[in-house]
Design an enzyme around this catalytic site. Structure first.
Site, PDB file in Angstrom:
ATOM      1  N   HIS A 212       9.277 -26.624  -1.883  1.00  0.00           N
ATOM      2  CA  HIS A 212       8.712 -27.732  -2.650  1.00  0.00           C
ATOM      3  C   HIS A 212       7.549 -27.275  -3.514  1.00  0.00           C
ATOM      4  CE1 HIS A 212      11.139 -30.760  -0.445  1.00  0.00           C
ATOM      5  NE2 HIS A 212      11.211 -29.734   0.387  1.00  0.00           N
TER       6      HIS A 212
ATOM      7  N   GLU B  91       0.829  -1.214   0.000  1.00  0.00           N
ATOM      8  CA  GLU B  91       0.000   0.000   0.000  1.00  0.00           C
ATOM      9  C   GLU B  91       0.858   1.257   0.000  1.00  0.00           C
ATOM     10  OE1 GLU B  91      -2.909   0.190   3.152  1.00  0.00           O
ATOM     11  OE2 GLU B  91      -4.330  -1.036   2.045  1.00  0.00           O
TER      12      GLU B  91
ATOM     13  N   LYS C  45     -14.149  -0.205  -3.934  1.00  0.00           N
ATOM     14  CA  LYS C  45     -15.247   0.181  -3.029  1.00  0.00           C
ATOM     15  C   LYS C  45     -16.340   0.893  -3.791  1.00  0.00           C
ATOM     16  CE  LYS C  45     -12.296   0.773   1.028  1.00  0.00           C
ATOM     17  NZ  LYS C  45     -11.750   1.759   1.958  1.00  0.00           N
TER      18      LYS C  45
HETATM   19  O1  PA5 Z   1      -3.806   1.153   5.391  1.00  0.00           O
HETATM   20  C1  PA5 Z   1      -4.971   1.471   5.435  1.00  0.00           C
HETATM   21  O2  PA5 Z   1      -5.328   2.601   5.780  1.00  0.00           O
HETATM   22  C2  PA5 Z   1      -6.095   0.482   5.094  1.00  0.00           C
HETATM   23  O3  PA5 Z   1      -5.658  -0.701   4.551  1.00  0.00           O
HETATM   24  C3  PA5 Z   1      -6.908   0.211   6.346  1.00  0.00           C
HETATM   25  O4  PA5 Z   1      -6.077  -0.316   7.330  1.00  0.00           O
HETATM   26  C4  PA5 Z   1      -8.068  -0.724   6.127  1.00  0.00           C
HETATM   27  O5  PA5 Z   1      -8.776  -0.377   4.959  1.00  0.00           O
HETATM   28  C5  PA5 Z   1      -9.017  -0.674   7.319  1.00  0.00           C
HETATM   29  O6  PA5 Z   1      -9.489   0.616   7.487  1.00  0.00           O
HETATM   30  P1  PA5 Z   1     -10.320   1.074   8.739  1.00  0.00           P
HETATM   31  O7  PA5 Z   1      -9.480   0.886   9.956  1.00  0.00           O
HETATM   32  O8  PA5 Z   1     -10.628   2.503   8.483  1.00  0.00           O
HETATM   33  O9  PA5 Z   1     -11.559   0.214   8.809  1.00  0.00           O
END
Ligand code: PA5
Length: 424
Positions: free
Chosen positions: A300, A279, A414
């Site tokens: 393996h 990310e 989303k």
């Molecule tokens: O790194 C990030 O911000 C995202 O991957 C969130 O961790 C994930 O989408 C969960 O988000 P939230 O804590 O707002 O539910």
């Protein structure tokens, strides 16, 4: 040193001159992180979070854990991404039985998983920790809707209230609204710490404390990392060297980093790391693709590809020096399998020979590799390792020329899903 970086199998791929040449860029990235002058500077709260985490919070959560242990037989932790992976990764890394079993919900929408969780609620007394920074993420929101309903059927009034703990933003989001409406207990995720950097906030600390993890040692590990990896000098900072080496290898066409470990308890650490690096760096058509293997199992399956496939990959081994269990290989009179050569040796010694052989063979096969070694798998070292990787991706992302602290790409699915669901 509690965490070591070994570079033996980088020779002929990365020279010390190339590493030194990155010194000025690394210095600039270091300054940008510490003085908050780089891209994404409103999400740099994690940099000095270890030293800012109050001891009083650790004491409060330790007391909360005692209280919960008094009335619950299991914990249900609801969350996804940064609100899930660090919790699971820590508990699995530490091994053994947590003081209360933890069930994870809200990280998928599979009915089989949800049915199992609902059965736990009907079978035993539980405490639910629902974690969402935004408070609006689909998977945990739906999971909480179902779990909250099951909890309301089983518990009423104060009995219900003491069993639901929310971890979310101080002011925004649907989960904060639920806290105000229902009077559930809540903990705050700081505004300037993004989801994937949040394991040291109440996101990780609350469920980890309830599971009986030594959160003081965990925080101390982070604090040691904050000090140790603040040295701007590349020669003295293994974290910055790791970032620089990745950058050099990437420029030479190595587009995939394989995080490999001979310890299965590292599997979820790798999942946490994949979120952190994927990310943070995968944007604007750029990024090193983070992948992982657990060895020797995957030798393996993925071994052939690693040894002989397209040479666009480098490997980072994650090793543990001292393991807890000592298990000697027995002597066998007939020696039918011809393994009396290792009779009397510890199984972990054999595991480490497999690591040495693999690192050497992959190097010879054209896969440069480096190794991170932790002294042992305890709460201190996992805290230290998390900080190592967080700081590492901050530097690495800036070297790559991206903002490592946003994640605009995760919105695309989303939007399409909300359209299909008819959500406004
Ligand atoms: O790194 C990030 O911000 C995202 O991957 C969130 O961790 C994930 O989408 C969960 O988000 P939230 O804590 O707002 O539910």
């Amino acid at each position: 040193m509690a965490i070591r970086l070994t570079e033996e199998y980088l020779k002929s791929f990365v020279s010390s001159d190339e590493i030194s040449a990155l010194g000025p860029q690394v210095q600039k990235a270091h300054q940008d992180l510490h003085q908050k002058t780089g891209a994404g500077n409103d999400f740099l709260g994690w940099v000095d979070l270890p030293s800012k985490t109050p001891d009083a919070l650790v004491a409060e959560l330790t007391a909360l854990a005692r209280e919960v242990k008094g009335h619950s037989k299991a914990i249900i932790s609801i969350g996804i991404g940064g609100s899930y992976l660090g919790i699971r990764s820590t508990i699995e890394f530490l091994g053994g039985e947590p003081s209360l079993p933890v069930y994870y919900a809200g990280h998928n929408m599979a009915t089989s998983d949800m049915a199992r969780i609902l059965k736990v609620i009907s079978d035993v007394d539980v405490t639910v920790v629902v974690i969402s920074k935004s408070g609006t993420t689909t998977e945990p929101a739906l999971a909480f809707r179902l779990i909250d309903e099951a909890m309301r059927r089983k518990y009423k009034g104060e009995e219900l209230k003491k069993r639901i703990i929310c971890v979310t933003d101080e002011k925004k989001g649907a989960l904060r609204q639920i806290v105000s409406l229902e009077g559930y207990r809540s903990y705050v995720i700081p505004d300037d710490v993004g989801g994937r950097f949040s394991v040291l906030t109440p996101v990780g600390l609350v469920p980890l404390a309830l599971a009986g993890v030594d959160i003081k040692a965990f925080v101390d590990g982070f604090r040691a990392g904050e000090k140790e990896f603040a040295v701007p000098d590349l020669a003295k900072n293994p974290c910055y060297r790791y970032a620089a080496i990745r950058n050099i290898l990437h420029k030479k066409g190595k587009d995939i980093e394989m995080l490999a470990s001979f310890y299965p308890n590292v599997q979820y650490v790798a999942e946490w790391w994949k979120q952190l690096y994927g990310e943070s760096e995968g944007k604007n058509g750029k990024g090193i693709f983070p992948a992982s293997t657990i060895l020797s199992t995957d030798l393996h399956s993925m071994g052939q590809m690693m040894q002989d496939g397209k040479r666009n990959v480098f490997e980072t081994f994650l090793m543990i020096d001292e393991v807890e269990d000592k298990i000697a290989v027995p002597h066998q009179a007939a020696d039918t399998d011809k393994f009396n050569c290792v009779a009397g040796k510890d199984l972990d010694w054999v595991n480490k020979q497999a690591y040495k052989a693999t690192a050497d063979a992959h190097f010879e096969g054209g896969v440069p590799n480096m190794t991170l070694t932790l002294d042992r798998a305890d709460a201190f070292h996992i805290g230290l390792l998390y900080y190592f990787f967080e700081k590492g991706v901050g530097i690495s992302g800036y070297l790559l020329g991206v903002n490592p602290f946003d994640q605009p790409g995760v919105e695309a699915y989303k939007k399409k899903m909300f359209a299909l669901l008819g959500k406004k």
